[in-house]
Design an enzyme around this catalytic site. Structure first.
Site, PDB file in Angstrom:
ATOM      1  N   CYS A  12       0.819  -1.214   0.000  1.00 54.41           N
ATOM      2  CA  CYS A  12       0.000   0.000   0.000  1.00 54.41           C
ATOM      3  C   CYS A  12       0.856   1.269   0.000  1.00 54.41           C
ATOM      4  CB  CYS A  12      -0.925   0.009   1.209  1.00 54.41           C
ATOM      5  SG  CYS A  12      -1.927   1.504   1.318  1.00 54.41           S
ATOM      6  N   LYS A  39      -9.211 -10.200   5.566  1.00 54.19           N
ATOM      7  CA  LYS A  39      -9.113  -9.233   6.649  1.00 54.19           C
ATOM      8  C   LYS A  39      -9.531  -9.850   7.984  1.00 54.19           C
ATOM      9  CE  LYS A  39     -10.329  -5.578   3.398  1.00 54.19           C
ATOM     10  NZ  LYS A  39     -11.386  -4.629   2.960  1.00 54.19           N
ATOM     11  N   VAL A  52      -6.266   0.151   4.746  1.00 57.58           N
ATOM     12  CA  VAL A  52      -5.077   0.590   5.474  1.00 57.58           C
ATOM     13  C   VAL A  52      -4.599   1.890   4.817  1.00 57.58           C
ATOM     14  CG1 VAL A  52      -4.380  -1.710   6.219  1.00 57.58           C
ATOM     15  CG2 VAL A  52      -3.606  -0.882   4.000  1.00 57.58           C
ATOM     16  N   GLU A  64      -7.344   6.699   7.207  1.00 57.13           N
ATOM     17  CA  GLU A  64      -7.055   7.588   6.084  1.00 57.13           C
ATOM     18  C   GLU A  64      -5.682   8.242   6.276  1.00 57.13           C
ATOM     19  OE1 GLU A  64      -8.731   8.286   2.919  1.00 57.13           O
ATOM     20  OE2 GLU A  64      -9.319   6.314   3.645  1.00 57.13           O
TER      21      GLU A  64
END
Length: 219
Positions: A12, A39, A52, A64
Site C-alpha cells: 500500500c 481481513k 489501510v 485515512e
C-alpha cells in the site's frame, strides 16, 4: 513498546506515506501487516472503510493517510509543512494531486483494456509534466526541506522501479527535474525503510497475477 501501531499492507502506497512521516519525525512505531484479501475480524471492527493504513494510538484509531500525516504534523516535532498558510494550502493540494496519480497507476496495473491503459499512460505523462513545471528548487519539492509532498510522491516513484523492468511508460520523458527528484527521494533513508525488504518481488508477483494489459506486456 511503541505507543504507535501502523496497521499496514506490504504494497500500500498510503501506508508508505505514513511510515515515511513517522520515520522523518523520529516517532517509534510498531508495524502490523495484514492480508487485505483475508481481513481479520479485529481489523474490520476498527477500520470504517476496511482499508489501510490505520494508526493506533493507545485507545484511539485514525484511518485515512491524509488524516494520519496531518495528525503527526500537528503533534510531533520536525515540521514538514511550510509555515506560510497559503504555501501550506498549496502543498496540501499537491498531495491530493499525488493521490490522483496513485488512482491512475491502479488502472495501469489492473485494466484489461488496452485503450484504457494507453489513456492512463498518456495522462501520467501529462500529470508529471505539471509537476515538472511546479518544481523550482532542489533537491526536494520545495527546495532544501523534505516536506509532506515529498512523502506523498516517494511511494509513487517507487512503482516505476518495478514498472521500468518490463515497459517504459514514458511517464518522465523529457522531465529532467522530475527525474532528479525521483532519484533523490529513492535515496532518502525514511523512504528506503518504508517498505518490506521484498517489496519489489511482491509488487512484481501482484502485477503478474492480474488479468491485465500490463501483465500481458510483462509476459
Amino acid at each position: 513498546m511503541p505507543a504507535y501501531e501502523l496497521v499496514s499492507h506490504h504494497l500500500c502506497p498510503y501506508v508508505q506515506r505514513a511510515a515515511i512521516v513517522l520515520r522523518e519525525k523520529g516517532v517509534p512505531f510498531k508495524r502490523t501487516l495484514i492480508d487485505l484479501d483475508n481481513k481479520p475480524d479485529w481489523f474490520k471492527a476498527i477500520s470504517p472503510l476496511g482499508k489501510v493504513p490505520l494508526l493506533c494510538i493507545v485507545d484511539a484509531v485514525l484511518f485515512e493517510s491524509s488524516a494520519i500525516v496531518e495528525y503527526l504534523e500537528d503533534t510531533q516535532a520536525r515540521p514538514m509543512h511550510p509555515a506560510d498558510p497559503l504555501v501550506r494550502a498549496r502543498h496540501r493540494a499537491w498531495m491530493e494531486f499525488g493521490s490522483s496519480i496513485l488512482a491512475d497507476i491502479w488502472i495501469i496495473e489492473t485494466t484489461a483494456d488496452p485503450a484504457a491503459f494507453e489513456a492512463k499512460r498518456r495522462l501520467l505523462r501529462d500529470k508529471f509534466g505539471r509537476v515538472e513545471d511546479e518544481l523550482v528548487g532542489t533537491p526536494y519539492f520545495a527546495g532544501a526541506a523534505f516536506t509532506l509532498v515529498d512523502a506523498v510522491f516517494a511511494p509513487i516513484f517507487r512503482y516505476f522501479d518495478v514498472f521500468d523492468r518490463f515497459i517504459d511508460l514514458g511517464a518522465f520523458a523529457g522531465l529532467a527535474k522530475v527525474q532528479r527528484w525521483r532519484r533523490v527521494l529513492a535515496d532518502r533513508p525514511s523512504v528506503k525503510g518504508a517498505v518490506v525488504d521484498d517489496y519489489e518481488q511482491k509488487l512484481e508477483a501482484f502485477l503478474r497475477r492480474q488479468k491485465s494489459h500490463f501483465a500481458t506486456l510483462m509476459a
